[in-house]
Design a protein around this motif. Structure first.
Motif: not given
Length: 311
Positions: A20-25, A29-31, A194-206, A231-232
């Motif tokens: 999935c992350l490879r496809h996004m990159r 789609q960098y995040i 308060i509770s954590p809601y969303y998470m994110a990860r950078i797909v391609d940092f540069p 992973i990446m």
């Protein structure tokens, strides 16, 4: 994603997420942003918490007193163009907010009851400046979303909510700004959680850094560090981050080892504004000197993401 129990532990989900992350990159789609079913599960694969959901409960006796405003509140259909326009303007002013297209709005209302009501605050020139989406059930005033573009609209909408005093026992709702609601109320002794809601990860940092709006301060800044990513491969190794005088960033891989270090999870939550560099350094999530942390504090905007949608 899921597997049958007999296939658990064979790395199938990890392989699928990698694909999935490879496809996004490849699609630039960098995040990646998601609402997690398990925070530890996604943390292991590089995601990190970036936003909170604050729940509040205000007794009818704690509702704010009426404050005079020049405009008025009008109830409107859920598909009102004025409501959509208010949200779009709000979203463009707030970091992380989803830009809702037709599909986004359909998803936003998908799971709501037929009793959902929308009310817009209009100023004296009939310009929409805020709205509240709510329902009333079992003597509870349930706020789905409360948005305002200025303090006049905030007072006007709370005047409208407080006008339901005789019909309700309390007001319940959610706040996604990252700031507690209590401080804005005369009686601040309300219930908030308060509770954590969303998470994110950078797909391609540069690639992500190339579009990232660092703060401009008229000086050029650099940071050499090593980064880990479970992973990446494009996010693993040593990097040189350069920030220009006007706030444009570039990141390139370098061959030399670096004393400073950070993970992709920490980099994501820092650049998304959820946690500050100084705090992340104190808890051991960033290993860098004081001058570097000060530079990062100055370079990154202080605004947590506003995410009120569910997907």
């Amino acid at each position: 994603v899921a597997t049958y129990p007999e296939y658990a532990g064979r790395g199938l989900i990890h392989a699928l997420m990698s694909e999935c992350l490879r496809h996004m990159r490849e699609n630039r789609q960098y995040i990646s942003i998601l609402c997690p079913y398990s925070i530890p599960f996604y943390r292991k694969m590089g995601w990190e918490v970036i936003s909170d959901k604050l729940s509040f409960q205000i007794k009818d006796t704690q509702l704010p007193r009426r404050k005079p405003v020049p405009g008025m509140v009008e109830r409107v259909p859920l598909d009102s163009e004025d409501l959509k326009n208010v949200y779009e303007y709000f979203a463009l002013q707030h970091h992380g907010a989803l830009i809702r297209d037709e599909v986004g709005w359909a998803e936003y209302w998908r799971w709501e009851t037929e009793d959902m009501i929308a009310a817009i605050y209009y100023n004296e020139k009939h310009r929409p400046l805020g709205y509240v989406a709510y329902s009333i059930e079992n003597e509870h005033f349930n706020i789905k979303e409360l948005i305002y573009l200025n303090q006049e609209a905030r007072h006007g909408l709370w005047n409208y909510i407080s006008a339901h005093f005789s019909m309700i026992n309390d007001v319940r709702g959610y706040n996604y700004t990252g700031e507690p609601l209590a401080f804005l109320l005369e009686d601040a002794s309300i219930k908030e959680s308060i509770s954590p809601y969303y998470m994110a990860r950078i797909v391609d940092f540069p690639a992500f850094v190339a579009d990232y709006p660092f703060k401009a301060d008229g000086t050029e800044r650099e940071w050499r560090f090593s980064m880990t990513d479970p992973i990446m491969e494009c996010n693993q190794g040593s990097f040189l981050l350069k920030i220009s005088k006007d706030g444009r960033g570039t990141a390139v891989k370098i061959s030399e080892p670096c004393a400073d270090s950070i993970s992709i999870q920490t980099m994501t939550t820092m650049l998304m504004g959820y946690k500050r560099p100084d705090y992340l350094a104190k808890i051991g999530r960033i290993h860098a000197g004081g001058e570097t942390i000060d530079m990062l504090e100055d370079a990154i905007e202080q605004q947590p993401p506003y995410i009120s949608d569910y997907f």
